[in-house]
Design a protein around this motif. Structure first.
Motif, mmCIF file in Angstrom:
data_model
loop_
_atom_site.group_PDB
_atom_site.id
_atom_site.type_symbol
_atom_site.label_atom_id
_atom_site.label_comp_id
_atom_site.label_asym_id
_atom_site.label_seq_id
_atom_site.Cartn_x
_atom_site.Cartn_y
_atom_site.Cartn_z
ATOM 1 N N ILE A 189 0.846 -1.197 0.000
ATOM 2 C CA ILE A 189 0.000 0.000 0.000
ATOM 3 C C ILE A 189 0.885 1.253 0.000
ATOM 4 O O ILE A 189 1.669 1.474 0.930
ATOM 5 C CB ILE A 189 -0.912 0.023 1.252
ATOM 6 C CG1 ILE A 189 -1.672 -1.310 1.379
ATOM 7 C CG2 ILE A 189 -1.882 1.195 1.186
ATOM 8 C CD1 ILE A 189 -2.217 -1.585 2.770
ATOM 9 N N ARG B 2 -0.792 -7.884 -4.044
ATOM 10 C CA ARG B 2 -1.814 -6.946 -4.483
ATOM 11 C C ARG B 2 -1.246 -5.550 -4.206
ATOM 12 O O ARG B 2 -0.663 -5.321 -3.157
ATOM 13 C CB ARG B 2 -3.040 -7.225 -3.629
ATOM 14 C CG ARG B 2 -4.253 -6.412 -3.846
ATOM 15 C CD ARG B 2 -5.313 -6.900 -2.857
ATOM 16 N NE ARG B 2 -5.884 -8.180 -3.266
ATOM 17 C CZ ARG B 2 -6.932 -8.288 -4.091
ATOM 18 N NH1 ARG B 2 -7.525 -7.219 -4.569
ATOM 19 N NH2 ARG B 2 -7.399 -9.469 -4.411
ATOM 20 N N GLU C 184 -1.978 -1.421 -3.786
ATOM 21 C CA GLU C 184 -3.030 -0.447 -3.536
ATOM 22 C C GLU C 184 -2.397 0.926 -3.356
ATOM 23 O O GLU C 184 -1.295 1.023 -2.815
ATOM 24 C CB GLU C 184 -3.819 -0.822 -2.265
ATOM 25 C CG GLU C 184 -4.528 -2.172 -2.384
ATOM 26 C CD GLU C 184 -5.270 -2.604 -1.125
ATOM 27 O OE1 GLU C 184 -5.125 -1.921 -0.081
ATOM 28 O OE2 GLU C 184 -5.998 -3.604 -1.189
ATOM 29 N N GLY C 185 -3.077 1.955 -3.815
ATOM 30 C CA GLY C 185 -2.603 3.316 -3.604
ATOM 31 C C GLY C 185 -3.617 4.043 -2.745
ATOM 32 O O GLY C 185 -4.773 4.164 -3.112
ATOM 33 N N ARG C 186 -3.173 4.504 -1.606
ATOM 34 C CA ARG C 186 -4.108 5.138 -0.668
ATOM 35 C C ARG C 186 -3.985 6.651 -0.749
ATOM 36 O O ARG C 186 -4.661 7.377 -0.030
ATOM 37 C CB ARG C 186 -3.754 4.599 0.720
ATOM 38 C CG ARG C 186 -4.659 5.013 1.820
ATOM 39 C CD ARG C 186 -5.886 4.125 1.942
ATOM 40 N NE ARG C 186 -6.496 4.358 3.241
ATOM 41 C CZ ARG C 186 -7.688 4.931 3.420
ATOM 42 N NH1 ARG C 186 -8.429 5.270 2.392
ATOM 43 N NH2 ARG C 186 -8.144 5.132 4.629
ATOM 44 N N SER D 100 -10.097 -0.076 -2.387
ATOM 45 C CA SER D 100 -8.887 -0.074 -1.551
ATOM 46 C C SER D 100 -8.272 1.318 -1.440
ATOM 47 O O SER D 100 -7.456 1.570 -0.558
ATOM 48 C CB SER D 100 -7.867 -1.073 -2.100
ATOM 49 O OG SER D 100 -7.496 -0.717 -3.409
ATOM 50 N N THR D 101 -8.639 2.234 -2.328
ATOM 51 C CA THR D 101 -8.109 3.596 -2.233
ATOM 52 C C THR D 101 -8.891 4.430 -1.222
ATOM 53 O O THR D 101 -8.314 5.058 -0.345
ATOM 54 C CB THR D 101 -8.146 4.281 -3.623
ATOM 55 O OG1 THR D 101 -7.291 3.546 -4.503
ATOM 56 C CG2 THR D 101 -7.646 5.709 -3.546
ATOM 57 N N THR D 102 -10.225 4.389 -1.311
ATOM 58 C CA THR D 102 -11.041 5.221 -0.414
ATOM 59 C C THR D 102 -11.546 4.475 0.819
ATOM 60 O O THR D 102 -12.025 5.078 1.769
ATOM 61 C CB THR D 102 -12.284 5.750 -1.162
ATOM 62 O OG1 THR D 102 -13.085 4.616 -1.556
ATOM 63 C CG2 THR D 102 -11.891 6.525 -2.406
ATOM 64 N N HIS D 103 -11.453 3.149 0.799
ATOM 65 C CA HIS D 103 -11.990 2.259 1.846
ATOM 66 C C HIS D 103 -13.521 2.294 1.929
ATOM 67 O O HIS D 103 -14.110 1.907 2.927
ATOM 68 C CB HIS D 103 -11.374 2.554 3.222
ATOM 69 C CG HIS D 103 -9.930 2.144 3.298
ATOM 70 N ND1 HIS D 103 -9.185 2.243 4.444
ATOM 71 C CD2 HIS D 103 -9.096 1.625 2.365
ATOM 72 C CE1 HIS D 103 -7.950 1.810 4.207
ATOM 73 N NE2 HIS D 103 -7.882 1.436 2.957
#
Lengths: 199, 151
Positions: free
Chosen positions: A131, A169, A171-173, B95-98
């Motif tokens: 992430i 996997r 993911e970019g948060r 997965s970016t904003t949840h």
């Protein structure tokens, strides 16, 4: 006579109905592993109970009847032993930093990467989630892309050391989850990081 | 059929064919499987082993000696004891904003839950149902037992 028999049967049914609840539902709030306890609402047929203390419980013996109460830790472990024993391992998190303006991890982070690899080896059917995070400089969509790119860089690193790509996997948060909270547009190196979550 | 309709139809097909829907179906993975554990998908029951994918729409069941532990994409952990039936009704996780939603139903048996990123992001996102109750989750760990007392 037939009517009497019918009445007797009805009475018997009622008795049995009273003696034995239709359901045996039990809902228990557990203390969180991180020391914090959340809350749970239990709603049945318009009736509601809010559980917000460790081992607070609600029993539902019939739809629409919610009885609040408590259980002991031992009672909870006894009633739910097999379900609790089957709980998957909690995800473990490892945080990596890059040398400024370079495509290379800091020496500390190289060690952290080693610990992440050990954790992966320990788990059944391990999944690795990489992430990416950014600081708050720049617009949100830009940071979403940037964080994903950072995560992909670490994924490539993991593939190089032998982790199967299909287990990873990315993911970019973006800037949504800063380690150190800052106002918008503030540069903060500790927020430019990549997290490896192993689960 | 007019040309614009054809184009629209083609666009609709393209949006459904992009990888989104396939990936969106994957909800989690089985990490623990003891005794008899089965996953029912599209009417077909198959034995489930550690590493198997769980999708929205699946019904996971355990035998008299069985138990199962599943880790979901948002880090929610659900584990069921013996003689349990757990349906994964709905799972969507950005997965970016949840943002997203996670709904499951324990039809019978026992269940232990550790909520994940969805419940943390929005209290409305996660729901667990039983035949008698609906549970609302405010970022938490909890236990559920439901069913006929005879079971």
């Amino acid at each position: 006579m037939r009517r009497l028999a019918g009445l007797a049967a009805l009475a018997l049914l009622l008795l049995v109905g009273c003696a034995k609840p239709a359901r045996n539902d039990l809902y228990v709030l557990m203390p969180g592993a991180d020391g914090k306890t959340g809350a749970l609402t239990v709603e049945s047929g318009g009736k509601q109970a809010v559980l917000d203390q460790p081992y607070a419980a609600a029993r539902v013996k019939e739809s629409g009847q919610v009885e609040p109460g408590t259980v002991t830790e031992q009672e909870a472990r006894q009633a739910f032993g097999a379900a609790l024993a089957a709980q998957p391992g909690r995800p473990a998190s490892f945080i990596l930093y890059f040398l400024e303006n370079r495509d290379e991890l800091t020496p500390d982070s190289k060690q952290t990467l080693g610990s992440a690899l050990d954790e992966i080896a320990r788990r059944p059917a391990p999944e690795i989630v990489v992430i990416g995070h950014t600081d708050r400089v720049g617009p949100v969509p830009y940071n979403d892309t940037l964080s994903l790119r950072r995560a992909e860089r670490v994924r490539d690193e993991l593939v190089k050391v032998g982790i199967a790509a299909d287990r990873i996997r990315v993911e970019g948060r973006g800037e949504r989850e800063p380690l150190v909270p800052t106002p918008d547009e503030v540069a903060e190196p500790r927020n430019r990081r990549v997290e490896i979550s192993v689960r | 059929m007019s040309r614009s309709l054809v184009v629209l139809a083609a666009a609709a097909v393209m949006t459904t064919v992009t990888p989104g829907p396939l990936l969106a179906q994957e909800a989690g993975h089985i990490k623990v499987a003891r005794g008899v554990v089965q996953v029912e998908r599209a009417g077909q029951k198959t034995p489930a082993a550690v590493g198997a994918v769980v999708q929205a729409g699946d019904v996971v069941s355990t035998g008299a000696d069985g138990s199962v532990g599943i880790t979901f994409l948002d880090n929610s952990l659900l584990s069921a004891g013996p003689n349990s039936v757990l349906a994964i009704d709905r799972f969507a996780f950005d997965s970016t904003t949840h943002q997203g939603s996670f709904e499951s139903s324990l039809r019978k048996g026992t269940l232990a839950v550790v909520s994940g990123k969805l419940a943390k992001q929005s209290p409305e996102a996660m729901k667990v149902k039983t035949p008698a109750a609906v549970l609302g989750v405010r970022g938490t760990e909890f236990l559920v037992r439901t069913g006929d007392p005879k079971d």
